[in-house]
Design a protein around this motif. Sequence first.
Motif, PDB file in Angstrom:
ATOM      1  N   ALA A  46       1.507  87.981   5.048  1.00  0.00           N
ATOM      2  CA  ALA A  46       1.781  89.148   5.883  1.00  0.00           C
ATOM      3  C   ALA A  46       1.071  89.006   7.214  1.00  0.00           C
ATOM      4  N   THR A  47       1.463  89.859   8.160  1.00  0.00           N
ATOM      5  CA  THR A  47       0.733  89.949   9.420  1.00  0.00           C
ATOM      6  C   THR A  47      -0.540  90.773   9.191  1.00  0.00           C
ATOM      7  N   PRO A  48      -1.511  90.688  10.094  1.00  0.00           N
ATOM      8  CA  PRO A  48      -2.715  91.525   9.932  1.00  0.00           C
ATOM      9  C   PRO A  48      -2.391  93.013   9.818  1.00  0.00           C
ATOM     10  N   GLY A  49      -1.441  93.481  10.594  1.00  0.00           N
ATOM     11  CA  GLY A  49      -1.080  94.894  10.535  1.00  0.00           C
ATOM     12  C   GLY A  49      -0.475  95.285   9.202  1.00  0.00           C
ATOM     13  N   GLU A  50       0.384  94.418   8.664  1.00  0.00           N
ATOM     14  CA  GLU A  50       0.989  94.691   7.349  1.00  0.00           C
ATOM     15  C   GLU A  50      -0.078  94.697   6.264  1.00  0.00           C
ATOM     16  N   ALA A  51      -1.006  93.748   6.350  1.00  0.00           N
ATOM     17  CA  ALA A  51      -2.093  93.695   5.368  1.00  0.00           C
ATOM     18  C   ALA A  51      -2.930  94.971   5.414  1.00  0.00           C
ATOM     19  N   GLU A  52      -3.243  95.431   6.606  1.00  0.00           N
ATOM     20  CA  GLU A  52      -4.047  96.649   6.736  1.00  0.00           C
ATOM     21  C   GLU A  52      -3.302  97.862   6.187  1.00  0.00           C
ATOM     22  N   ASP A  53      -1.995  97.944   6.454  1.00  0.00           N
ATOM     23  CA  ASP A  53      -1.200  99.065   5.932  1.00  0.00           C
ATOM     24  C   ASP A  53      -1.205  99.088   4.409  1.00  0.00           C
ATOM     25  N   ALA A  54      -1.015  97.911   3.815  1.00  0.00           N
ATOM     26  CA  ALA A  54      -0.976  97.832   2.356  1.00  0.00           C
ATOM     27  C   ALA A  54      -2.341  98.149   1.749  1.00  0.00           C
ATOM     28  N   LEU A  55      -3.389  97.562   2.311  1.00  0.00           N
ATOM     29  CA  LEU A  55      -4.712  97.725   1.721  1.00  0.00           C
ATOM     30  C   LEU A  55      -5.267  99.133   1.917  1.00  0.00           C
ATOM     31  N   ALA A  56      -4.851  99.808   2.976  1.00  0.00           N
ATOM     32  CA  ALA A  56      -5.301 101.194   3.155  1.00  0.00           C
ATOM     33  C   ALA A  56      -4.899 102.049   1.959  1.00  0.00           C
ATOM     34  N   LYS A  57      -3.737 101.738   1.375  1.00  0.00           N
ATOM     35  CA  LYS A  57      -3.263 102.504   0.220  1.00  0.00           C
ATOM     36  C   LYS A  57      -3.927 102.058  -1.079  1.00  0.00           C
ATOM     37  N   VAL A  58      -4.525 100.877  -1.066  1.00  0.00           N
ATOM     38  CA  VAL A  58      -5.370 100.476  -2.194  1.00  0.00           C
ATOM     39  C   VAL A  58      -6.718 101.181  -2.081  1.00  0.00           C
ATOM     40  N   TRP A  59      -7.293 101.136  -0.888  1.00  0.00           N
ATOM     41  CA  TRP A  59      -8.623 101.738  -0.706  1.00  0.00           C
ATOM     42  C   TRP A  59      -8.614 103.233  -0.997  1.00  0.00           C
ATOM     43  N   ASP A  60      -7.495 103.931  -0.669  1.00  0.00           N
ATOM     44  CA  ASP A  60      -7.487 105.384  -0.896  1.00  0.00           C
ATOM     45  C   ASP A  60      -6.990 105.762  -2.296  1.00  0.00           C
ATOM     46  N   GLY A  61      -6.669 104.762  -3.130  1.00  0.00           N
ATOM     47  CA  GLY A  61      -6.284 105.030  -4.507  1.00  0.00           C
ATOM     48  C   GLY A  61      -4.808 105.231  -4.747  1.00  0.00           C
ATOM     49  N   THR A  62      -3.984 105.148  -3.698  1.00  0.00           N
ATOM     50  CA  THR A  62      -2.540 105.284  -3.894  1.00  0.00           C
ATOM     51  C   THR A  62      -2.018 104.182  -4.809  1.00  0.00           C
TER      52      THR A  62
END
Length: 346
Positions: free
Chosen positions: A292-308
């Motif tokens: 993924a691109t850095p932006g895509e990675a950040e979007d995906a991981l933000a939802k891991v970090w917040d428990g989604t």
Amino acid sequence: MQAVQFTEHGDTDVIEYGEFPDPEVGPDDVLVDVKAGALNHLDVWTRRGLPGLDLEMPHIPGSDAAGEVVEVGDDVRAFEPGDHVAVSAGVYCGECEFCRHGEFPLCKEYHILGEHVRGVHAERAALPAKNLVAVPDHVDWTTAAAAPLVFQTAWRMLHTRADIESGESVLVLGASGGVGHAALQIAAEAGCEVYATASNEEKLDYARDLGADHAINYEAEDFAAQIRDRTGRRGVDVVVDHVGAATWSDSLKSLAKGGRVVTCGATTGGQPQTNINRIFWNQLTVLGSTMATPGEAEDALAKVWDGTFEVHVRDTLPMSETAAAHDLLENREGFGKVVVIPDEEH
């Protein structure tokens, strides 16, 4: 320092855990005290030896890890000692035509930490700052280590490449694996109707818990026939296939007219027979995707970090038992990711 390493390709008996020179920190690098690393199937393929792969030996495997920053290079501004970080393993030049347009996974020099160059399954790792993502302090090390590669890969597959929409139907093959259990959750969160395959009822029950609307035991049933039956012979809009030769024909059979199949790998082989007539007659789309691109990675991981999204870890072992961790992957035991911890931290 201690590091997982091998000096030749082969079975799991080539893996050792022992002394390795401490990494050097360049001006753009960050030195990370590794708290946890996670395995992916590419670790198995790299250890076995991929065609055309020319590694510097000894090789340190591992594309996923998380830890604490202990030192930063002179030119690094994004991180400072004490920060919690995770590894994003895609390395790109930043200058070619694809990088200039933000399509970093298409970079002419693109490679992956742990697969093409030395990885991060060691007590410490010095990495370019652009290969790290910030991790909130409340996220545990195993989650931070296990999430990046599979969730960014699945996110790009579904949102960028397949461009899924709410109300569409998505079939996720191998929902018990790393990419599979990430893709299942991403499709469900996007409002899709999700079909998932796995090899036993325990894995299927967990797929349902993660959001699968329909679960198919591919060991007991023909999944393509089940898809046709359960969709009134329509088929699904999208198939996520990272299995390869063993499933490719049935993946195409499972698609509705105008459907698309997206693939990021080929665990069972990369040269399947393809019914081209089915592709053009049903106007199917075949999509490839990598990382993924850095932006895509950040979007995906933000939802891991917040428990989604949930990162399921099937087992945690000391790094000195990495050979056993490889066996878990190769034998398809359990559901989710396998994590290894530096022995001094375990």
